[in-house]
Design an enzyme around this catalytic site. Structure first.
Site: not given
Ligand SMILES: [Zn+2]
Length: 691
Positions: A480, A483, A486
């Protein structure tokens, strides 16, 4: 387009609504302490009305359409709605209440109609089409050209280019599809309940724990039945199959699962076939040969040929590996006198092999994984070594719940990057699973920096005790956080492209890559310390965990591939394809794809393939392994270049994480890797090719 009565959208916003203006807090962190659900509701309604007015200004303009007055104007529009939906959407996931669900039900159809109004407005489409036509001659930079193409494609795929008659047909097909998938879901639910396996005698449940037997008794009692009941989960394989010693009961459970919704009043076969046919007709209406072509036009894979090339490279190795696993299982089963190993025996003997050959007691590992230590000395530290990010706790900034903690993220030069919120504990009103989402996304156009949140569902520790994670939860936290990185690394101009706004078959890739650092020796040694003694996790335990991971990958890959290829087959038909008996269609499809196996059935069969017939994964179930190919190849790249080094992190961040959706994702991949993705590393990771 807009079905809702105009009166429902009121632009009125009460003077004390804290969402009415940009948040005065650092990084525009929402002022959670002052925001109520009623503020959210009111701001979303007013936000939709406001964006409709902005849309009317764009379409009503007397000036000829330009990039600025049409596409950029659209990107700027809806600021209030964006702000309010970000808060409300996150609360709906993390802090739901009866009142919140009531508002959700009220707003859902209005928000759907609002999205349609933005996508299908014919005057807006004509303007975007004109800008699209002239995009290469307008002196636009690459991100701007891509933005025009993105807005154009969004609308083409939604049907904005069709004439009135075709549009009417499209909405009929959409309506039929929505009814059919509701029917599919309801049939499946009822058929699954009806297929729960009844057991009269507790002796038959030998192998289950006392707790599991009690829960089977409760399941029966809940339906007013005597004895025990084994309810079914969605996939073909049922967890109890790994434990039940009674072979006959294993057979009954397996057959109940694999035969679900395939006959009688809840037969989903004809429903699935009808869904596939309607999707084929809709695809043709929109100018595509098949539904798979339509879906892939909007994904990084780009074409059915690219998907086929990737999938077919895996069929041979995973079939061979599953066969080798079957031989091991047959030997073990023979000790029990089982000489005709069947699909319902697989999990049971696989579990025995795991226990005999790879004895890792995963539960005993938790004392080495204390939440804060994993987060700060593991997750944050890896991000600092790779990307130069620093994390400073900001207890002065409040989240939406006392469990939520806030960190400020700064770059190597001390520059402000964004905020990271961590909401790790399970509680009532939070949905299951783990995820990342955003309160504010980065955009140069809007002058915003990212505010992201990670949610996990770790069981809270008793008062005064440290919170300990399982090994899976450690992996999940690194995932997680990938992400989150990102989102935090995003450096784009237009909000449409910020951070994780990439296609579905790409979005899991950066987060999967970040999982590699969880077991990277230098990182692991730093965070995996016994909570009481401070001892590092013994090296032989780490090696045993790695070895155990490989057992069963042949089966897992093959059952996944079979489901994926089945999904592709259903969505490669044309309106003229003779489907005949759906079960026969399925059998032929698996046969032709080279994945038919009595021992390893598809993870989902047609009649209970919810992801593709009643979910968002039609022709897209391949995404999981597609992004894992990119992931494994990137892990290899990091290894080839010395692993955990700033130079590597900088390349990955600048060329891939930072660009979000603003460049072709595979181009971004090539900019890091220097070539197209190679499935070899994934095959080796799964033990499907020699290391
Ligand atoms: Zn994911």
């Amino acid at each position: 387009m807009s079905a809702e009565p105009a009166a429902a959208l009121s632009a009125a916003l009460s003077a004390d609504n804290p969402l009415s203006a940009e948040s005065p807090l650092p990084y525009r962190l929402p002022p959670f302490a002052d925001v109520t659900l009623e503020h959210c509701r009111e701001a979303i309604l007013a936000g939709m009305a406001g964006q409709r007015a902005e849309l009317a200004a764009i379409t009503g303009s007397a000036e000829p359409p330009t990039f600025e007055n049409t596409v950029v104007a659209l990107e700027r529009s809806g600021a209030l709605l964006r702000r309010a939906e970000a808060v409300f959407g996150n609360l709906a996931s993390s802090l739901s209440t009866p009142r919140l669900r009531e508002i959700e039900r009220e707003l859902a159809p209005l928000e759907a109609a609002h999205a349609d109004a933005l996508r299908l407005d014919p005057v807006l489409f004509a303007r975007i089409d004109a800008v699209h036509e002239a995009r290469h001659a307008a002196g636009l930079d690459a991100e701007a050209v891509r933005l025009v193409e993105r807005h154009h494609l969004d609308r083409v795929l939604a049907g904005a280019r069709l004439d009135d008659a075709c549009r009417a047909r499209l909405s009929e097909l959409n309506r039929e599809l929505s009814e059919l998938s509701t029917q599919f879901g309801q049939n499946l639910q009822l058929a699954t309940e009806a297929a729960a396996v009844r057991v009269a005698d507790a002796a038959e449940l030998d192998g289950l724990s006392g707790e599991e037997v009690a829960s089977a008794a409760r399941a029966a009692a809940d339906r007013g039945l005597e004895g025990y009941l084994l309810p079914l989960l969605l996939p073909t394989g049922q967890p109890v199959l790994a434990k039940l010693r009674d072979r006959e009961l294993r057979r009954r459970v397996f057959e109940a699962s694999a035969g679900r919704a395939s006959a009688g009043e809840h037969d989903n076969g004809p429903v699935a076939a009808r869904i596939a046919r309607v999707r084929a007709e809709r695809a043709r209406l929109l100018g595509f040969a098949t539904h798979a072509d339509l879906v892939l036009a909007d994904q990084t894979a780009g074409s059915t040929a690219a998907v086929d090339a990737m999938l077919s490279s895996m069929v041979g190795p995973s079939t061979a590996n599953a066969r080798a696993e079957a031989e091991v299982l047959a030997e073990v089963a023979a000790r029990d006198g089982v000489t005709d190993l069947a699909a319902w025996d697989w999990a049971f003997y696989s579990e025995r092999v795991r226990a005999e050959r790879y004895s890792v007691d995963r539960a005993a590992l938790r004392p080495w994984f204390e939440l804060d230590r994993v987060l700060v000395d593991g997750v944050f530290r890896a991000a600092e070594l790779l990307y130069g990010f620093r994390f400073t706790a900001r207890p002065d900034l409040a989240g939406y719940h006392p469990d939520v903690r806030v960190w400020e993220v700064t770059g190597p030069d001390g520059a402000e990057v964004g905020l990271y919120l961590g909401d790790f504990l399970a509680r009532e009103g939070k949905r299951g699973g783990a995820w990342m989402s955003s309160f504010v996304t980065q955009s140069r156009l809007l002058g915003t920096r990212p505010v992201v949140v990670n949610n996990l569902n770790v069981a809270p520790a008793p008062e005064g005790r440290p919170t300990l994670l399982t090994l899976d939860e450690v992996d999940t936290l690194f995932h997680e956080f990938g992400h989150a990185l990102h989102g935090l690394s995003s450096a784009v101009t237009y909000p449409r492209f910020a951070g994780t706004a990439v296609p579905r078959d790409f979005v899991e890739f950066p987060s999967q890559v970040n999982e590699m650092w969880a077991t990277w020796p230098e990182v692991l040694a730093h965070y995996a310390r016994h909570v009481e003694t401070g001892e590092p996790l013994p090296a032989d335990v780490v090696a045993a965990i790695e070895a155990a991971r490989l057992w069963g990958e042949g089966f897992a890959t093959l059952e996944y591939l079979a489901a994926t290829l089945l999904d592709q087959a259903w969505h490669r038909i044309t309106p003229e394809t003779e489907i005949g008996d759906p079960a026969e269609f399925e059998r032929r499809a698996l046969e032709e794809a080279g994945v038919a196996s009595d021992l390893v059935p598809p993870r989902y069969r047609t009649t209970y393939f919810q992801h593709v017939f009643a979910g968002g994964y039609a022709a897209g179930y391949y995404s999981y392994i597609w992004s894992e190919v990119l992931d494994a190849d990137t892990v290899e790249w990091f290894r080839e270049h010395g692993g955990l080094r700033r130079e590597n992190g900088d390349v990955f961040r600048e060329r891939l994480l930072a660009v979000g959706g603003s460049v072709d994702p595979l181009e971004a991949f090539r900019a890091v890797r220097g070539r197209d993705a190679d499935p070899g590393p994934l095959l080796r990771r799964r033990g499907l090719a020699p290391a």
